[in-house]
Design an enzyme around this catalytic site. Sequence first.
Site, mmCIF file in Angstrom:
data_model
loop_
_atom_site.group_PDB
_atom_site.id
_atom_site.type_symbol
_atom_site.label_atom_id
_atom_site.label_comp_id
_atom_site.label_asym_id
_atom_site.label_seq_id
_atom_site.Cartn_x
_atom_site.Cartn_y
_atom_site.Cartn_z
ATOM 1 N N ARG A 1 5.852 -7.551 14.069
ATOM 2 C CA ARG A 1 6.970 -7.881 13.423
ATOM 3 C C ARG A 1 6.997 -7.158 12.210
ATOM 4 N NH1 ARG A 1 5.488 -11.064 9.043
ATOM 5 N NH2 ARG A 1 7.580 -12.131 8.595
ATOM 6 N N LEU A 2 8.289 -7.260 11.651
ATOM 7 C CA LEU A 2 8.686 -6.588 10.509
ATOM 8 C C LEU A 2 9.797 -7.265 9.503
ATOM 9 C CD1 LEU A 2 8.091 -3.932 8.780
ATOM 10 C CD2 LEU A 2 10.047 -2.677 10.223
ATOM 11 N N ASP A 3 9.585 -7.691 8.313
ATOM 12 C CA ASP A 3 10.551 -8.705 7.731
ATOM 13 C C ASP A 3 12.079 -8.102 7.687
ATOM 14 O OD1 ASP A 3 8.420 -10.347 7.160
ATOM 15 O OD2 ASP A 3 7.944 -9.311 5.311
ATOM 16 N N ALA A 4 12.886 -9.095 7.506
ATOM 17 C CA ALA A 4 14.367 -8.536 7.319
ATOM 18 C C ALA A 4 14.525 -7.648 6.475
ATOM 19 C CB ALA A 4 15.223 -9.825 7.564
#
Length: 191
Positions: A44-47
């Site tokens: 995942r990668l933060d918004a």
Amino acid sequence: MNDSPARLILFNKPYGVLSQFTPEGRWRGLKDFIAIPDVYVAGRLDADSEGLLLLTDNGRLQARISDPRFKMEKTYWVQVEGVPDEAALQALRAGVQLKEGLTLPARARLLVPPPEVGEREPPIRTRQAIPTAWIELVIREGRNRQVRRMTAATGFPTLRLIRAAIGPYRLDGLAPGSWRELTQETDHDDA
């Protein structure tokens, strides 16, 4: 059993996009950029972060990329407020104390000249009297907002965060909002 090779999609996630297909609140979802059925995010990668996001249709590959047990290196380009000195870089290399414990040692260096990444939309906040610098930070774990917390702990808050690589997979030449399937080597712009 399906003998077709695993699909692996490299996506340059822009700021403001979630690591999921469904949008939430003010954040956009991956469906605005990728219309491939049956692929799932590996990691995942933060918004509020940008850069490389991998998607695959293969559960084993997804686990290998995202499971911390495999300790796949992740390379980040981090624009920070201020210009870190050698002591701050050494602190990142040694491991930084966060509230849940010490991070693993990282590789850290100033990026001079800074990476050619273009402006972010919306632009980062800047203060006229405080310079900014870019650091390349390579880590092998994935705690929540780890890179941002590491730079803040050394006195240099993160202004912009771009993941440039996950293991052997790199952003190289992939424009924000575009994706490439590894096997085809063709880019697709969001339409």
